[in-house]
Motif scaffolding. Structure first.
Motif: not given
Length: 373
Positions: A79-90
């Protein structure tokens, strides 16, 4: 100014396009404008899509923050990796949005300056009077220049313009002329004589002219100003005060100037990025005195002569006289010269104009378009 059978005032430019070539050029510009409009619409759609995606990602980011707070201290690594990925995409989408916005603004500028209609609408209004179509079709689609030539004259000289070019040519061919002067009081010197030289009058006229126009990035042209009973300095102060305020879309004014010939004002700001939004607005209400007035804001264009070619041209009806001594008053000498060169026995004829510059002085002769035919 004198003219021959073909007036040297009219500038003949072999590079002028024919009407058919102009129509083809207009069609090409229309196609270019249509393509730019389509590209502008695509960029606008991409911008809107990017903005919508950004809003969705913001909502997802807020949701993930809530979920992240609810995770146990050891957390779920996936879940932490998903959150990091979403932030980078943003972050990436925000950068892409800015790039698209910059491209859209640049395209707007290109569309504006390639569309003659939009350019004309941004320029100050000028009252025009329709005086009919040109009688000669060859004069259509041509830029006609009417020069105003100023030529220095030395002391002890005179310019004589005859009604007929043949008379001027005859006077020049004779070269030297003996002019009789009436000395007045002294009977034994009742007739004085002076010798003068007659030479053709040659001037330089432009044969080719190119002007480069540049839009100022910091200046605006203010027009449609009201006619008020206040001084020009007071009007400039009020305009500077209004446009120096950020709430009016302005900024600090570096300089201001009043254009006497057009009754318009040029304002220059200290930084870039102020003039363009004001120009896009087109009109603005400005308080002056007890009232508010709608004035027009246009781009300020500066013109520089990038190419000027001159060619010598001879005035066929004008003769330059040299070597005239300062022995009489200005009026008496003018009369004596006019009387002498009007006599057919001296090779002269009807004098249209005469200007005399005494020795020890200098003068300036102004040549304009010859309408005498």
């Amino acid at each position: 100014m004198d003219s021959e059978e073909e007036s040297f005032v009219r500038l003949q430019d072999e590079s002028l396009q024919s009407p058919e070539q102009l129509r083809q050029e207009i069609e090409r510009c229309k196609e270019l404008y249509s393509a730019l409009e389509k590209e502008c619409a695509k960029l606008q759609s991409a911008k809107e899509a990017a903005e919508q995606r950004t809003q969705e990602l913001k909502k997802e980011e807020e949701l993930h923050k809530v979920l992240e707070q609810q995770l146990p201290l050891n957390g779920d690594e996936e879940r932490a990796r998903q959150i990091f990925t979403i932030r980078e995409e943003n972050k990436r989408l925000r950068l892409e949005k800015q790039v698209l916005y910059n491209k859209l603004e640049e395209l707007k500028k290109r569309v504006f300056w390639n569309d003659p209609v939009q350019i004309l609408s941004a320029l100050p209004e000028k009252k025009m009077i329709f005086k009919g179509l040109p009688a000669n079709k060859e004069d259509m689609n041509k830029l006609m220049l009417i020069p105003l030539i100023r030529c220095p004259l030395p002391g002890g000289s005179a310019l004589i313009t005859f009604e007929e070019a043949e008379v001027a040519q005859r006077i020049i061919e004779m070269k030297e002329h003996t002019v009789e002067l009436s000395c007045g009081q002294l009977e034994e010197l009742d007739q004085c004589r002076v010798k003068v030289q007659a030479v053709p009058m040659d001037i330089l006229l432009p044969s080719a002219l190119e002007i480069r126009l540049t839009q100022s990035s910091r200046s605006i042209l203010v027009s449609d100003l009201p006619s008020l009973s206040i001084s020009k300095e007071a009007l400039l102060d009020k305009l500077e005060l209004f446009f120096s305020k950020t709430k009016n879309g302005g900024s600090e004014v570096e300089s201001r100037s009043f254009l006497e010939d057009s009754q318009q004002v040029v304002l220059t700001f200290t930084r870039d990025g102020v003039a363009e939004p004001l120009i896009e607005r087109g009109h603005i209400q400005v308080p002056i005195g007890k009232g508010k007035y709608k004035i027009k804001i246009s781009p300020y264009m500066s013109g520089d002569i990038s190419n000027l070619q001159l060619q010598p041209s001879r005035c066929p009806r004008t003769v330059l006289l040299l070597g005239i001594p300062d022995v009489m008053s200005v009026e008496s000498m003018r009369d004596a010269l006019e009387i002498h060169f009007q006599k057919a026995s001296r090779g002269g004829g009807e004098v249209d104009a005469l200007a005399y510059v005494p020795a020890g002085r200098t003068g300036v002769a102004v040549f304009v378009e010859d309408t005498a035919g």
